[in-house]
Design an enzyme around this catalytic site. Structure first.
Site, PDB file in Angstrom:
ATOM      1  N   GLY A  89       0.843  -1.190   0.000  1.00 43.47           N
ATOM      2  CA  GLY A  89       0.000   0.000   0.000  1.00 43.47           C
ATOM      3  C   GLY A  89       0.877   1.237   0.000  1.00 43.47           C
ATOM      4  O   GLY A  89       2.072   1.159   0.302  1.00 43.47           O
ATOM      5  N   HIS A  97      -4.173   1.346   8.064  1.00 46.69           N
ATOM      6  CA  HIS A  97      -2.810   1.875   8.089  1.00 46.69           C
ATOM      7  C   HIS A  97      -2.686   3.049   7.113  1.00 46.69           C
ATOM      8  O   HIS A  97      -2.110   4.091   7.450  1.00 46.69           O
ATOM      9  CB  HIS A  97      -1.839   0.733   7.741  1.00 46.69           C
ATOM     10  CG  HIS A  97      -0.404   1.118   7.567  1.00 46.69           C
ATOM     11  ND1 HIS A  97       0.605   0.652   8.381  1.00 46.69           N
ATOM     12  CD2 HIS A  97       0.219   1.913   6.651  1.00 46.69           C
ATOM     13  CE1 HIS A  97       1.766   1.147   7.988  1.00 46.69           C
ATOM     14  NE2 HIS A  97       1.565   1.914   6.927  1.00 46.69           N
ATOM     15  N   GLU A  98      -3.247   2.896   5.912  1.00 48.95           N
ATOM     16  CA  GLU A  98      -3.142   3.951   4.889  1.00 48.95           C
ATOM     17  C   GLU A  98      -3.979   5.169   5.248  1.00 48.95           C
ATOM     18  O   GLU A  98      -3.541   6.306   5.062  1.00 48.95           O
ATOM     19  CB  GLU A  98      -3.561   3.416   3.504  1.00 48.95           C
ATOM     20  CG  GLU A  98      -2.801   2.212   2.984  1.00 48.95           C
ATOM     21  CD  GLU A  98      -1.293   2.355   3.013  1.00 48.95           C
ATOM     22  OE1 GLU A  98      -0.785   3.491   3.097  1.00 48.95           O
ATOM     23  OE2 GLU A  98      -0.616   1.315   2.982  1.00 48.95           O
ATOM     24  N   HIS A 147      -2.243   7.358   7.549  1.00 48.06           N
ATOM     25  CA  HIS A 147      -1.291   8.269   6.893  1.00 48.06           C
ATOM     26  C   HIS A 147      -1.978   9.560   6.454  1.00 48.06           C
ATOM     27  O   HIS A 147      -1.400  10.643   6.559  1.00 48.06           O
ATOM     28  CB  HIS A 147      -0.671   7.617   5.656  1.00 48.06           C
ATOM     29  CG  HIS A 147       0.495   6.719   5.925  1.00 48.06           C
ATOM     30  ND1 HIS A 147       1.651   7.161   6.531  1.00 48.06           N
ATOM     31  CD2 HIS A 147       0.710   5.413   5.644  1.00 48.06           C
ATOM     32  CE1 HIS A 147       2.525   6.150   6.610  1.00 48.06           C
ATOM     33  NE2 HIS A 147       1.963   5.073   6.088  1.00 48.06           N
TER      34      HIS A 147
HETATM   35  O1  GNR Z   1       4.131  -2.576   2.620  1.00 53.05           O
HETATM   36  C1  GNR Z   1       3.480  -2.433   3.650  1.00 53.05           C
HETATM   37  N1  GNR Z   1       3.182  -3.522   4.405  1.00 53.05           N
HETATM   38  C2  GNR Z   1       2.289  -3.485   5.451  1.00 53.05           C
HETATM   39  C3  GNR Z   1       2.248  -4.587   6.312  1.00 53.05           C
HETATM   40  C4  GNR Z   1       1.356  -4.624   7.351  1.00 53.05           C
HETATM   41  C5  GNR Z   1       0.492  -3.578   7.552  1.00 53.05           C
HETATM   42  C6  GNR Z   1       0.523  -2.470   6.729  1.00 53.05           C
HETATM   43  C7  GNR Z   1       1.406  -2.436   5.680  1.00 53.05           C
HETATM   44  S1  GNR Z   1       1.420  -1.057   4.616  1.00 53.05           S
HETATM   45  C8  GNR Z   1       3.080  -1.076   4.083  1.00 53.05           C
HETATM   46  C9  GNR Z   1       3.309  -0.021   3.026  1.00 53.05           C
HETATM   47  C10 GNR Z   1       3.109   1.341   3.654  1.00 53.05           C
HETATM   48  O2  GNR Z   1       3.917   1.892   4.361  1.00 53.05           O
HETATM   49  N2  GNR Z   1       1.960   1.918   3.448  1.00 53.05           N
HETATM   50  O3  GNR Z   1       1.675   3.092   4.018  1.00 53.05           O
HETATM   51 NI    NI Z   2       2.873   3.158   5.836  1.00 52.71          NI
END
Ligand code: GNR
Ligand code: NI
Length: 178
Positions: A46, A145-146, A149
């Site tokens: 992501g 998670h995204e 951000h």
């Molecule tokens: O590549 C990514 N792996 C991941 C693994 C577990 C939970 C979230 C992620 S997102 C991350 C890429 C990233 O930093 N996205 O913002």
């Molecule tokens: Ni991230």
């Protein structure tokens, strides 16, 4: 298309609250294509726009959890990139799930993060069309998670001070070692 440089901690841009995308046009679509190329180049699942320095509410995800096997038995992940513009979490499930998370902006560091196991999300695609979907599994974790951000939040904000300090120390050590 272009691979864009990824912003890393402690860059203050990672703490910005990104702005809604008002008009989805060709320049938005060109930027989304660059984000997707950047995500694959960095081997991420992501990427949020602010991770390439753009404070707009755009993210891309491709879990690449399906593989194609050729005649020689060689496995290649099937690419299925999705863009999520102005994504919103409408609700989350009661159950919580722990996942060992990483982040391209905190390179090579991982920590167990607890988040709601499922969520309901609304977003717009590259054409401007609205979608709503229930997510669970890794897609739910990655989406949260995204979206974090887009709100200036990093996975290290969800762990204890002790663990956060350990992650930042290890990152500093890794950078010193090159
Ligand atoms: O590549 C990514 N792996 C991941 C693994 C577990 C939970 C979230 C992620 S997102 C991350 C890429 C990233 O930093 N996205 O913002
Ligand atoms: Ni991230």
């Amino acid at each position: 298309m272009a691979v864009l440089p990824i912003v890393e901690v402690p860059d203050p841009r990672l703490r910005l609250v990104s702005k809604p995308v008002e008009t989805i046009d060709d320049s938005t679509r060109a930027f989304v294509a660059d984000m997707i190329e950047t995500m694959y180049d960095a081997h991420g699942i992501g990427l949020a726009a602010i991770q390439v320095g753009v404070d707009q509410r755009i993210l891309v995800i491709d879990l690449q959890d399906e593989v194609e096997t050729d005649e020689d038995g060689k496995e290649t992940p099937i690419r299925d990139p999705r863009a999520y513009i102005n994504p919103e979490i409408l609700s989350v499930g009661d159950e919580s799930k722990i996942y060992n998370e990483g982040c391209l902006s905190i390179p090579e560091q991982y920590a167990e993060v607890a988040r709601p196991a499922s969520c309901r999300v609304r977003w717009q695609d590259e054409t401007g069309a609205s979608h709503e979907e229930y997510l669970d599994g890794l897609l739910s974790t990655c989406m949260q998670h995204e979206i974090d951000h887009l709100n200036g939040v990093l996975f290290i904000d969800h762990i204890s001070r002790l663990k956060r300090d350990m992650v930042m120390k290890k990152l500093a050590k890794m950078r010193r070692a090159g």
